[in-house]
Write an enzyme that holds these catalytic residues in place. Structure first.
Site, PDB file in Angstrom:
ATOM      1  NE  ARG A  27     -34.341 -17.203 -12.234  1.00  0.00           N
ATOM      2  CZ  ARG A  27     -33.396 -16.535 -13.076  1.00  0.00           C
ATOM      3  NH1 ARG A  27     -34.050 -16.415 -14.255  1.00  0.00           N
ATOM      4  NH2 ARG A  27     -32.456 -15.730 -12.722  1.00  0.00           N
TER       5      ARG A  27
ATOM      6  CE  LYS B  30     -44.304 -34.863 -41.053  1.00  0.00           C
ATOM      7  NZ  LYS B  30     -43.648 -34.459 -39.892  1.00  0.00           N
TER       8      LYS B  30
ATOM      9  CD  GLU C 112     -43.056 -35.427 -44.663  1.00  0.00           C
ATOM     10  OE1 GLU C 112     -42.428 -34.737 -43.583  1.00  0.00           O
ATOM     11  OE2 GLU C 112     -43.343 -36.629 -44.415  1.00  0.00           O
TER      12      GLU C 112
ATOM     13  CG  ASP D  10     -38.962 -34.805 -45.159  1.00  0.00           C
ATOM     14  OD1 ASP D  10     -38.422 -33.714 -44.241  1.00  0.00           O
ATOM     15  OD2 ASP D  10     -38.883 -36.149 -44.878  1.00  0.00           O
TER      16      ASP D  10
END
Length: 282
Positions: free
Chosen positions: A101, A168, A197, A218
């Protein structure tokens, strides 16, 4: 292509195995499989896709028992079909079943990312653009996820917060202007690549005056992106442009044909549909 980081992957494998053995040994296998029984099985895909993470599967089986032999018959990045034999696993049956697994979790996860990434890469064939990932990854899985993106034909954004600068809106708000944020990053980390950005064409013009390495557009429209490419070509031809925000396979080609360098797609790693691969006894 840069290979899979073994040390990081082994840590992930050990975490997965610790969860599976948290309450004791594999009770079902110990009850139903005789001590000393041997098993030979194959890793076989149930659906078409691009495989990634074969070494992760091999390392998982070997982590449970060095007596397990794993012969790999494919390469990461290969396109596979249902019924293909990706690898043959031989050795102590209990150990193989106990590792199954965790090995499949890592293999199917990575292959799902590679398959999805390849769908984007195929849409972009013939254009200049490349599909690129983000840091939107599960804790512990970043190296495997970004490796899978490379296997699928994509390219990586920064691996962590320290290998590139990405300015950002919140960074700009904290210092008052893009210019000040940019100046501070150059002063503090002059050796790092720099991305900024922007939300509109006016911001783009301001940023291009600094001739940054990369600008992220963006949520620009296709037409707005085309205008951004024209401004980039006029003001700072060496700056690369990256489209980001709400991109889908249906619009990927239109964005790519504007002349941007990258399409940023967080869904490559944050919304993974695994590739169905099973372990079948021979």
């Amino acid at each position: 292509m840069q290979g899979l980081n073994k040390e990081a992957t082994i840590q992930l494998i050990r975490l997965g195995l610790s969860e599976d053995f948290a309450h004791g040994p594999d009770a079902t296998s110990e009850a139903t499989v005789d001590t000393g029984a041997q098993l030979t099985a194959s890793l076989i895909p149930r659906q078409p896709g691009v495989v990634a993470g074969l070494d992760a599967a091999r390392w998982t089986f070997n982590e449970v028992s060095p007596a397990i032999t794993v012969d790999i018959h494919a390469s990461d990045g290969d396109t596979v079909a249902p019924g293909d034999h990706l690898a043959t696993i031989s050795g102590p049956a209990r150990a193989i079943l106990s590792a199954e697994r965790t090995a499949l979790n890592l293999l199917t996860y990575a292959s799902g990312i590679a398959t999805h990434t390849n769908q984007w890469a195929q849409v972009l064939v013939g254009t200049h653009a490349r599909v690129r990932d983000s840091r939107k990854t599960l804790p512990g899985y970043r190296d495997l996820a970004k490796y899978a993106v490379r296997c699928g034909g994509g390219v990586n954004h920064r691996m962590s917060l320290g290998d590139a600068v990405l300015i950002k809106d919140n960074h700009v708000a904290s210092v008052g202007s893009v210019a000040e944020a940019y100046r501070r990053t150059v002063e503090a980390f002059p050796h790092l690549p720099r991305e900024v950005e922007v939300d509109d064409l006016a911001q783009l013009e301001q940023v291009l005056e600094f001739e940054p390495d990369l600008v992220m557009l963006d949520n620009f429209s296709v037409e707005g992106t085309r205008e951004a490419v024209d401004k980039r070509d006029d003001m700072s031809p060496a700056t690369k442009l990256e489209s980001s925000g709400g991109l889908t396979l249906g619009v990927a080609r239109a964005y790519a044909e504007t002349g941007v360098d990258y399409l940023a797609v967080g869904a490559l790693t944050h919304s993974v549909t695994v590739l169905d691969i099973g372990l079948d006894a021979i």
